[in-house]
Each structure stands twice: as C-alpha cells, then as structure tokens.
Scaffold this motif. Sequence first.
Motif, mmCIF file in Angstrom:
data_model
loop_
_atom_site.group_PDB
_atom_site.id
_atom_site.type_symbol
_atom_site.label_atom_id
_atom_site.label_comp_id
_atom_site.label_asym_id
_atom_site.label_seq_id
_atom_site.Cartn_x
_atom_site.Cartn_y
_atom_site.Cartn_z
ATOM 1 N N ASP A 361 28.058 30.622 30.763
ATOM 2 C CA ASP A 361 29.064 31.089 30.256
ATOM 3 C C ASP A 361 30.232 31.762 31.113
ATOM 4 O OD1 ASP A 361 27.155 32.886 31.527
ATOM 5 O OD2 ASP A 361 27.434 34.582 30.010
ATOM 6 N N LEU A 362 29.851 31.600 32.604
ATOM 7 C CA LEU A 362 30.979 31.948 33.524
ATOM 8 C C LEU A 362 31.803 31.032 34.082
ATOM 9 C CD1 LEU A 362 28.860 34.777 35.444
ATOM 10 C CD2 LEU A 362 30.647 35.207 33.656
ATOM 11 N N ASP A 368 39.616 31.475 37.376
ATOM 12 C CA ASP A 368 40.851 32.333 37.471
ATOM 13 C C ASP A 368 40.914 32.817 38.715
ATOM 14 O OD1 ASP A 368 40.798 32.388 34.722
ATOM 15 O OD2 ASP A 368 39.432 33.882 34.126
ATOM 16 N N ARG A 369 42.112 33.338 39.135
ATOM 17 C CA ARG A 369 42.416 33.563 40.544
ATOM 18 C C ARG A 369 41.792 34.947 40.930
ATOM 19 N NH1 ARG A 369 48.892 31.959 41.478
ATOM 20 N NH2 ARG A 369 48.383 29.925 40.847
ATOM 21 N N PHE A 370 41.010 35.105 41.749
ATOM 22 C CA PHE A 370 40.394 36.393 42.289
ATOM 23 C C PHE A 370 39.134 36.965 41.706
ATOM 24 C CE2 PHE A 370 45.186 36.936 43.244
ATOM 25 C CZ PHE A 370 45.127 36.707 44.628
ATOM 26 N N PHE A 371 38.880 35.607 40.761
ATOM 27 C CA PHE A 371 37.512 36.121 40.064
ATOM 28 C C PHE A 371 36.275 35.712 40.848
ATOM 29 C CE2 PHE A 371 34.189 34.989 37.267
ATOM 30 C CZ PHE A 371 33.775 36.211 36.481
ATOM 31 N N GLY A 374 29.853 38.495 39.645
ATOM 32 C CA GLY A 374 29.520 39.822 40.112
ATOM 33 C C GLY A 374 30.474 40.588 41.053
ATOM 34 N N GLY A 375 31.951 39.974 40.942
ATOM 35 C CA GLY A 375 32.894 40.876 41.863
ATOM 36 C C GLY A 375 32.590 40.928 43.094
ATOM 37 N N ALA A 404 34.925 19.062 36.102
ATOM 38 C CA ALA A 404 33.871 19.424 35.540
ATOM 39 C C ALA A 404 32.782 20.238 36.273
ATOM 40 C CB ALA A 404 33.285 18.247 34.648
ATOM 41 N N LEU A 405 32.082 21.220 35.992
ATOM 42 C CA LEU A 405 31.198 21.894 36.360
ATOM 43 C C LEU A 405 29.773 21.740 35.739
ATOM 44 C CD1 LEU A 405 33.064 25.258 37.245
ATOM 45 C CD2 LEU A 405 32.799 23.149 38.599
#
Length: 429
Positions: A361-362, A368-371, A374-375, A404-405
């Motif tokens: 789900d992640l 996304d940039r800077f994502f 868990g931060g 693809a992942l």
Amino acid sequence: MMSIRTKLLLLLISVMVLTLFLALVEGYQRSLARAETLFDSHLHTQAEVLFHSGEIAPQSLPNVIWQRWHQGDIVAGSTTWLTQPEQSGMSTLNAQGQRLRVATYCQNQQCVAVAEPIAERFALSEQLIMAMVVPMLWGMALLALLISIVVKRALRPLSQLSQELKGRAAHDFTLLQMQPNESEIKPVVQTLNELLHRTEQAYLRERYFASDAAHELRTPLSAMKINLHNLQQRYDDDDAQALVESVERLNHLVEQMLALGRTSSHQWQDKLGPQSLAQLCQACIAELYPQIEKKQLDISLNGECRDIQGETFTLSVMIKNIISNAVKYTPEGGKVVIELQDLDAEVILSVSDSGPGIATDLRERIFDRFFRVGGDSHPSHIPGAGLGLAIVQHVVGLYQGRLALMSSPWGGLQVQVTLARQRDTLCSD
C-alpha cells in the motif's frame, strides 16, 4: 470529442433542413390546394363548353367521363354512371369503383356532367410539385456544401492557432507568431502570449531554483565537511559524529536535487546514442563498491542485452539510484541481484535485494518527492532524502518506459524498468 466546426455545421445544416422542410410542407399543401382549384376550374370549363357545343364524339374526351341529361334522361355519354344532377357546381362522389371529381353545368332542363378520377389528378399534381421540389433538394445539398466551405474558411484562424499550439513541446514558451485580423481571435492570441510569458517565468523559477540553490550550497558544504573532519579529529565524541552524519545527509540531498534538476528532456535531446546498460551497471557497481564491501553484500550482474538508444547521464542517474537504494537498505551479508533481459524491441532491467522491502500500500507513494516510509524514523534508521525513486520515475518517464515495484525472491524489493531499444527523442517532461 466533437469540434466547434462540426457542431457549427450540424447546427446550421439542421436549421436549414428544418426551415426548408417546413417550407416544403407548406408549399406542398398550398400547391395541392392551388392545383385543386385550377383542375376544378378546368373541369367546369369543359362541362360548359360541352353543354354549348352539342353532340361530340366520345373519343374527343379521353381523360374524362361525361354525360348529357335532358328532362331526366341520359341522351349522350356514359350509360353507367350516376343519378341525374340537379344543379350546376362541383362535387365529389364514388362511382365505377373510384373516387371522382364532378363538374355540372345545368340550363333549361338540360345538364352536362363531366368527371375525372381524383387519383389521376393527384398523380399529375404530385408530378408538378416534385418537378419543383427536386431542384430545391439539390439546392439544399449545394447550400450545405457552401456552408461547410464558408465555415471552414471562417474558422481557419482558429484551426491555425490550434495546430500551432498542438505542435509545441511542453517546455516551448516562445510567443505565438500569428497576426490574426479577426476581432474574435486577436484578443485570444494576445492573452495566450501573455500567459505563455508568465508561465515561462514561473517555469524557469521553479526549474532552476532548486538546482541553483543546491549548486550554491555545495561550496559551504564542502567547507563544513573539512572543518567537521578537523573537529572530529580533535573531539571524537558522539556529538561530533552526529554532526558529521547530518552534514553527509545534507550533502546527499543537495546532490540528489542537482541530479533531479539536470534530468530534463530538452537538455539531452541532441545527445542520444547507443548505450550499454551492462557497462553502466558495472560502472555504478564500481562506484558503490566501498559501501558494498563494507556491508559484505553478495552482488551479481546477470544476463545480457543489446545497446539501447539513450543518453549516458540520465541512464546513469537512474541506474545509480536503483542500485544504491538496494545497497543502502540491504542488511549486512545480504544479497543484491541485477538482471538484464533482451526482448527484441525492449530491454528489462531488474534490481532485487534481500532488504526489508516496502509494503504494497506504500509502493505508489514512494515515488513522491521527499517521501520516505516512516518519515525521518525509517525502520532501517538509514538517512535519506526521499528523492531516489522520484528521480528514477522521472527518468523512466523521459524514456516513456515502464516502472514496476514487486517483492523480490528474497523478501526484499524488486525494481523493474522496461525501456524501448530504439527512440528518436526523449519525451517532454
């Protein structure tokens, strides 16, 4: 999607057809009524002429049925028809298996009745009306063609504007060269030119701000690294080590921002050439080898593929970010496998690792940039900027490839990139 020209043509032709149809219906009804009056007048004239002419031969009136009555008896004409007429005038009746229109002329106890089938009258009327309608139908088709030509000529400036905008690249902000004379198109072109100018300024500010800022930061960062090295030599404690790691993370972020700013299609269009993915992978492994050796990773490069048409820097940045991510997040003694596969028109680059992987789900969000998962508190406790896979996706988009992942055979992450072997240009970013 229907064009303005098509909508306008359909509207004009529909209005024209509806108007002409109503006109034809009204004209048809009036023509029938007028023809009815003329036929009645002609039939009545025949009856009057026959009354005054005396006895005539039946063959002289081939298209009518007639009778002459004298004091209640038929003295000439058809013997099987109707009862004695009583007064002059027009009437309609059924006789001899057909509907007849009858004209009667009476005087001094003598009457002459002349009749003709209404069906023949209608047939003749319709022939006359159709002789008028057919040219109108041809005129309608010609008018539709003329309307189409006029509308096309009238919308030509709009079509030219559309073609000029359609043929532009996404990063082409040069002003429109059209000089229309039409009062409706002229303000549109002026407004678009103003919009292009403002968009270009905003685009340049956005594109070059990050790279310019990152470039300016490199010099003070280099000085900070030297000073921190000297400081660490003097005070080798946890605080100094934490400061060194923070500066290294900042330096990594700056390098990633510079790489992202340099992977724009218009910078590399004229530098496309044959590129060996195997050699680029080998060069990347050699560059990352100190990290690989430090973690005692088992890394391998398997498979072969033919050269693809591409540009060295963009492909190197893409490959380095994929492999460095795998090396970074694979624990000590883990495995990283790089595979190349040739599919004739396409090649596939796969990088699999035995690291912690990414939850399903992640997997979309990590582009996304800077994502980061868990931060700043990433489960691996490994510092990062969150730009690596964003850069990979950006480069794959320039090559119109597929990214693809999936889960690797060893429980980690597998990144798979599919690229076309041949291309003439990079996609506009």
